[in-house]
Design a protein around this motif. Structure first.
Motif, short mmCIF file in Angstrom:
data_model
loop_
_atom_site.label_atom_id
_atom_site.label_comp_id
_atom_site.label_asym_id
_atom_site.label_seq_id
_atom_site.Cartn_x
_atom_site.Cartn_y
_atom_site.Cartn_z
N ALA A 76 15.70 -24.27 7.34
CA ALA A 76 15.57 -25.56 6.05
C ALA A 76 14.07 -25.16 5.38
CB ALA A 76 15.52 -26.63 7.13
N ASP A 77 14.15 -25.34 4.10
CA ASP A 77 13.08 -25.15 3.38
C ASP A 77 12.48 -26.55 3.29
OD1 ASP A 77 13.36 -22.53 2.42
OD2 ASP A 77 15.22 -23.23 1.47
N ILE A 78 13.21 -27.47 3.72
CA ILE A 78 13.02 -29.21 3.41
C ILE A 78 13.56 -30.11 4.37
CG2 ILE A 78 14.18 -29.54 1.54
CD1 ILE A 78 12.02 -31.19 0.24
N PHE A 79 13.14 -31.03 4.87
CA PHE A 79 13.76 -32.03 5.38
C PHE A 79 13.97 -33.25 4.84
CE2 PHE A 79 11.04 -30.44 9.39
CZ PHE A 79 12.08 -29.41 9.64
N PHE A 82 7.85 -30.34 20.88
CA PHE A 82 8.47 -30.44 22.21
C PHE A 82 9.76 -29.56 22.44
CE2 PHE A 82 10.25 -32.81 18.42
CZ PHE A 82 11.62 -32.71 18.47
N LEU A 83 10.01 -28.74 21.41
CA LEU A 83 11.15 -27.67 21.71
C LEU A 83 10.62 -26.45 21.02
CD1 LEU A 83 14.10 -29.92 20.92
CD2 LEU A 83 13.82 -28.66 22.98
N GLY A 108 -2.50 -31.03 6.79
CA GLY A 108 -2.30 -30.47 8.16
C GLY A 108 -1.10 -30.29 8.89
N GLY A 109 -0.06 -30.55 7.99
CA GLY A 109 1.39 -30.36 8.60
C GLY A 109 1.76 -31.42 9.53
N LYS A 112 8.42 -25.23 12.59
CA LYS A 112 8.45 -26.21 11.20
C LYS A 112 7.43 -27.02 10.86
CE LYS A 112 13.49 -26.18 12.87
NZ LYS A 112 14.78 -27.01 12.58
N LYS A 113 6.06 -26.84 11.55
CA LYS A 113 5.19 -27.63 11.07
C LYS A 113 4.82 -27.74 9.78
CE LYS A 113 0.24 -27.83 12.26
NZ LYS A 113 -1.04 -27.37 12.99
#
Ligand code: 57M
Length: 353
Positions: free
Chosen positions: A254-257, A58-59, A52-53, A65-66
């Motif tokens: 970004a593709d990943i954090f 907040f911004l 579900g992401g 980016k979910k």
């Protein structure tokens, strides 16, 4: 491992050198990352959709980016482990301490990321902090009782200024490791924001580690000599390679954090490296970005509690700039620029003593 096989067993002199092994450690970690990240991103994205992401709404610019997967830091730890085992000497105590810090904080971060993915809530601040202190204490005690290490705190710019903190040095080390780990975590809120300054710091510290481990160079530059710390440079080169590989995919958009798997461990490793190289004060200069991000939170929270008003539009300070309407990638590149300047200032402490 290859040091022992190629140099000690087959007598190939070239592999004795820290510089060559450092360079190879960097390339190994970088190319492994380039190959594995696309596969990992695909798998984590599918998992993220299934669960579900994880949305930070907040911004405005964060709503997209979910489904960007987190936990990218997991691969940084694995790659560094592999590259270090390949290129570092096994008889170096500092490398084992760094691997312990990298993996213990990495696993703690992974636990937090995993809980966030599954239940939207991570570990409680208390649990996270307790484990950070536990792991930092283990590393600090190991360093304190290592016969070739001392409890002296040195100051940059003043070659005659130093204090032996005795057993208090253990508390000081715990503070440095835990604080740096959390500071990098707080900074990790925009694409490339945390990894950029982290890698710039890693590069600066690999130079410090190389010099501190060399009796002639360290004496010439009035730097404390730490026998065996040169090998730390090889470890840091592996981290630099892994981090660059991560940045390849974490750069905007970004593709990943990295997740807490990355931020907690990279921060803790940076703190430990500063301790090993006896450059704890210099860490505050090189990692000035992390210091400012943390201070912005402390100031905001304290001021809010006292007056009910805010100083920044939102803390940590990168959110303040976002709220001002500055585009994300502009904030990030400017932070990198400042970080490079800070690293140059820190390196200049080498000569100004
Ligand atoms: C981590 N995590 C990001 C991603 C990353 C005390 C308080 C200031 C704490 C602080 C906080 O929780 N900081 C810790 C912040 C999150 O990123 C994930 O977390 C990992 C790092 N731990 O690797 O997995 C979001 O950040 C964005 N992001 C990117 N690119 C990246 O490469 O865009 C991350 C990495 C991601 C993504 O949107 O989902 C985060 O921000 O949650 N809390 C805050 O930062 C909150 N600030 C706040 O409450 N300020 C108040 C206080 C201080 C009084 C104020 O100023 O009034 C902000 N975070 C949230 N809401 N969730 C602001 C409001």
């Amino acid at each position: 491992m290859l040091y022992h096989i190629l140099y000690q067993y087959f007598d190939i002199n070239l592999f004795k050198y820290i510089t060559l092994r450092g360079f190879l450690a960097l390339l190994t970690a970088f190319f492994i990352s380039l190959i594995i990240y696309p596969i990992l991103i695909k798998k984590l994205k599918a998992l993220q959709r299934l669960k579900g992401g994880y949305e930070r709404d907040f911004l405005d610019n964060h709503t997209g980016k979910k489904y960007t997967p987190s936990m990218g830091g997991m691969l940084i730890s694995i790659t560094v482990l592999f590259s270090t085992l390949l290129w570092c000497r096994f008889d170096n105590f500092f490398v084992w301490v760094l691997l312990f810090v990298l993996l213990s904080f990495g696993i703690l971060g992974f636990w937090d990321d995993w809980m966030k993915l599954n239940s939207k809530r991570g570990l409680s601040a208390k649990t996270k902090f307790s484990f950070q202190v536990l792991f930092a204490t283990a590393a600090s005690l190991a360093l304190y009782f290592y016969p070739k290490f001392n409890s002296v705190l040195y100051f940059p710019f003043f070659k005659e200024l130093y204090f032996d903190l005795g057993f208090f040095y253990v508390l000081f080390m715990i503070f440095i490791i835990v604080a740096t780990s959390n500071a990098v975590n707080l900074t990790d809120g925009l694409d490339g924001l945390a990894i950029g300054p982290a890698l710039i710091s890693v590069s600066a510290f690999s130079i410090f580690a190389y010099i501190a481990g060399n009796a002639v160079l360290s004496r010439y530059l009035f730097l404390p000599y730490v026998e065996g710390s040169g090998e730390v440079a090889v470890f840091l080169m592996a981290l630099l390679g892994a981090g660059l590989g991560f940045l390849w995919f974490n750069s905007f958009p970004a593709d990943i954090f990295m997740g807490d798997s990355g931020s907690l461990s990279i921060g803790a490793v940076l703190g430990t490296t500063a301790i090993i190289t006896k450059q704890e004060i210099v860490l505050a200069i090189v990692g000035g970005i992390f210091v400012v991000e943390t201070l912005s939170v402390i100031i905001q929270v304290t001021y809010f509690k006292l007056t009910g008003k805010r100083i920044f539009l939102m803390a940590p300070i990168h959110h303040h700039f976002e709220k001002m309407g500055i585009p994300e990638n502009k904030i990030v590149v400017r932070v990198w620029i400042i970080s490079i300047i800070l690293a140059i200032v820190a390196l200049s402490t080498l000569k100004i003593r």
